[in-house]
Write a protein that holds these residues in place. Structure first.
Motif, PDB file in Angstrom:
ATOM      1  N   VAL A   1       0.861  -1.190   0.000  1.00  0.00           N
ATOM      2  CA  VAL A   1       0.000   0.000   0.000  1.00  0.00           C
ATOM      3  C   VAL A   1       0.891   1.231   0.000  1.00  0.00           C
ATOM      4  O   VAL A   1       1.794   1.356   0.830  1.00  0.00           O
ATOM      5  CB  VAL A   1      -0.927   0.006   1.236  1.00  0.00           C
ATOM      6  N   GLN A   2       0.631   2.160  -0.922  1.00  0.00           N
ATOM      7  CA  GLN A   2       1.447   3.367  -1.043  1.00  0.00           C
ATOM      8  C   GLN A   2       0.566   4.606  -1.126  1.00  0.00           C
ATOM      9  O   GLN A   2      -0.274   4.725  -2.023  1.00  0.00           O
ATOM     10  CB  GLN A   2       2.322   3.294  -2.305  1.00  0.00           C
TER      11      GLN A   2
ATOM     12  N   SER B   1       0.659   4.063   4.125  1.00  0.00           N
ATOM     13  CA  SER B   1       1.601   3.220   3.393  1.00  0.00           C
ATOM     14  C   SER B   1       2.103   2.104   4.304  1.00  0.00           C
ATOM     15  O   SER B   1       2.434   2.355   5.467  1.00  0.00           O
ATOM     16  CB  SER B   1       2.794   4.043   2.896  1.00  0.00           C
TER      17      SER B   1
ATOM     18  N   LEU C   1      -2.056   5.776   0.388  1.00  0.00           N
ATOM     19  CA  LEU C   1      -3.487   5.515   0.226  1.00  0.00           C
ATOM     20  C   LEU C   1      -4.330   6.528   1.002  1.00  0.00           C
ATOM     21  O   LEU C   1      -4.138   6.733   2.199  1.00  0.00           O
ATOM     22  CB  LEU C   1      -3.795   4.100   0.718  1.00  0.00           C
TER      23      LEU C   1
ATOM     24  N   VAL D   1      -2.661   0.303  -4.494  1.00  0.00           N
ATOM     25  CA  VAL D   1      -2.617  -0.962  -3.753  1.00  0.00           C
ATOM     26  C   VAL D   1      -2.193  -2.061  -4.699  1.00  0.00           C
ATOM     27  O   VAL D   1      -2.709  -2.168  -5.819  1.00  0.00           O
ATOM     28  CB  VAL D   1      -4.000  -1.289  -3.146  1.00  0.00           C
TER      29      VAL D   1
ATOM     30  N   GLU E   1       3.629  -2.412   3.960  1.00  0.00           N
ATOM     31  CA  GLU E   1       3.819  -3.638   3.181  1.00  0.00           C
ATOM     32  C   GLU E   1       3.604  -4.840   4.088  1.00  0.00           C
ATOM     33  O   GLU E   1       4.049  -4.840   5.236  1.00  0.00           O
ATOM     34  CB  GLU E   1       5.221  -3.676   2.568  1.00  0.00           C
TER      35      GLU E   1
ATOM     36  N   LEU F   1     -10.103   0.505   4.897  1.00  0.00           N
ATOM     37  CA  LEU F   1      -8.895  -0.108   4.343  1.00  0.00           C
ATOM     38  C   LEU F   1      -9.202  -1.473   3.755  1.00  0.00           C
ATOM     39  O   LEU F   1      -8.796  -1.783   2.615  1.00  0.00           O
ATOM     40  CB  LEU F   1      -7.833  -0.234   5.436  1.00  0.00           C
TER      41      LEU F   1
ATOM     42  N   LEU G   1      -8.828  -2.887  -0.133  1.00  0.00           N
ATOM     43  CA  LEU G   1      -8.043  -4.066  -0.470  1.00  0.00           C
ATOM     44  C   LEU G   1      -8.893  -5.125  -1.169  1.00  0.00           C
ATOM     45  O   LEU G   1      -8.403  -5.863  -2.021  1.00  0.00           O
ATOM     46  CB  LEU G   1      -7.412  -4.657   0.796  1.00  0.00           C
TER      47      LEU G   1
END
Length: 409
Positions: free
Chosen positions: A8-9, A60, A11, A97, A62, A82, A86
């Motif tokens: 996730v970056q 963000s 978001l 994502v 991982e 969230l 996803l």
């Protein structure tokens, strides 16, 4: 070396309040809609401009393959948003994502079920949605039905299922089919205590098989036992990412203490528009306290206001430790009316009931109309270790139950 199952970056997710959603803002449809509504539009300020609400802000992280991560935070912190992003139920406003592998999600009771289809048909439908072949689903079918305990109703349309049957079958499908990633929201709280214990055991088995799990829960004991990492969300932002115990400690420190104002606590339910909870106070011997002496009687006072009169309203306090319900109490007998205007409910708790330690409070209301309101983690209660001149109590447990016993031979 395991790769990242989820990445996730940056978001963010914004919702417009009082206006068209982002999806229509730049389209021809949206332009026509705004033009037709313009003569009738407007708000209290006279601007007609919608306001926005940020459910997630620049998040963000991982998640490596095979990691079991707990997602914690108070109601309204952004956890469910969230998981919906996803799961591709909703799209982000900004950010990206990446999900590698087949993903199953259990976010609401009966997620992905068709009410007109039978339990059997829905198992195969869910398997197809998850990308499973018919032979894969057939191989797991008996195990799914046995776990869900719906053998007698497997060919009955699920619209006739109780909420408990719904959630048992939905969880069984998500947990037993061989997906790479499993997302589980607080939906497991719907089941009874026996099913919750069985589900926690199954979650442990899933984790041991190397599958990636994101687990959203207020059951802090379950998060501690199942997860190795915690993501703590506060008001839409990722406030902590690290070891699970450190995350849980920080989460507990965020609760309101004695005398705290709770008007900003996110409550859920259809009563939130008419019943407002404002503050909660702990007192001993007539004085507000932050730490409670467990050997003395104490009171919990709940202050709020109702904008509507009801024929019957009960307020309910629930005591939790590590996310597990310890006990609950009500402020009135069933059938007690509530007038419109301010109210104050006082709960008297006898001495020597709670053991030393930290407990959290959930607060709710139920009306005779069937409407309700509920807020989790509205306050924390700290009971001191001080026992005066009495020796420490070696009996296990979190509460002391008055009892008598005898033995005959």
């Amino acid at each position: 070396m395991p790769h990242d199952a989820i990445k996730v970056q940056g978001l963010s997710k914004d919702y417009l309040i009082g206006g068209a959603g982002p999806g229509h803002s730049g389209s021809l449809y949206g332009a026509l809609e705004r033009m037709l509504k313009a003569p009738f539009a407007g708000n209290a300020a006279g601007t007609g401009n919608p306001s926005s609400f940020s459910a997630l802000r620049d998040v963000s992280f991982e998640i490596p393959q095979g990691e079991v991560t707990g997602v914690i935070g108070r109601n309204g912190a952004g956890k469910s948003t969230l998981l919906k992003i996803l799961s591709r139920i909703t799209s982000p406003t900004t950010g990206r994502v990446e999900v590698r592998g087949r993903l199953a999600s259990l976010l609401e009771v009966g997620t992905g079920f068709h009410p007109e289809l039978s339990g059997r048909e829905n198992v195969f439908l869910n398997g197809a949605i998850l990308g499973m072949t018919r032979s894969e689903v057939t191989r797991k079918f008996d195990e799914i039905i046995d776990f869900a305990e719906v053998e007698k109703f497997v060919d009955t349309p699920v619209k006739h299922y109780s909420s408990g049957m719904y959630v048992r079958l939905a969880f069984a499908v998500a947990a037993h089919l061989e997906t790479d990633i499993l997302l589980v929201d607080e939906v497991l709280a719907v089941g009874d205590a026996s099913f919750q214990r069985k589900s926690m055991g199954k979650m442990g088995d899933v984790a041991k098989r190397g599958r990636t799990v994101l687990f959203v829960s207020h059951n802090l004991g379950a998060v501690r036992n199942l997860c190795t990492r915690a993501l703590l969300f506060e008001r839409g932002s990722l406030a902590f990412d690290g070891a699970v115990q450190e995350g849980l400690n920080r989460y507990e420190r965020s609760f309101s203490n004695a005398g705290g104002h709770i008007a900003d606590t996110p409550f859920q339910g259809s009563l939130v528009d008419s019943i407002r909870f404002e503050r909660i106070v702990f007192t001993q011997e007539g004085k507000a306290v932050n730490v409670i002496d467990p050997l003395r009687e104490f009171r919990i006072e709940v202050h709020g206001a109702s904008s509507t009169a009801y024929a019957s309203v009960e307020l309910k306090l629930c005591f939790f430790q590590d996310g597990l319900l310890v006990t609950s109490c009500y402020d009135t007998e069933p059938g007690t009316p509530m007038r419109d205007g301010p109210f104050a409910s006082s709960f008297r708790i006898p001495a020597d009931v709670f053991r030393p330690g930290r407990y959290t409070l959930g607060l709710g209301a139920t009306a005779s109309t069937g409407t309700w309101a509920w807020g989790a983690d509205v306050a924390a209660l700290d009971f001191s270790e001080n026992r005066g001149n009495r020796p420490g109590d070696s009996r296990p447990g979190v509460v002391t139950i008055p009892y008598s016993a005898s033995r005959t031979q």
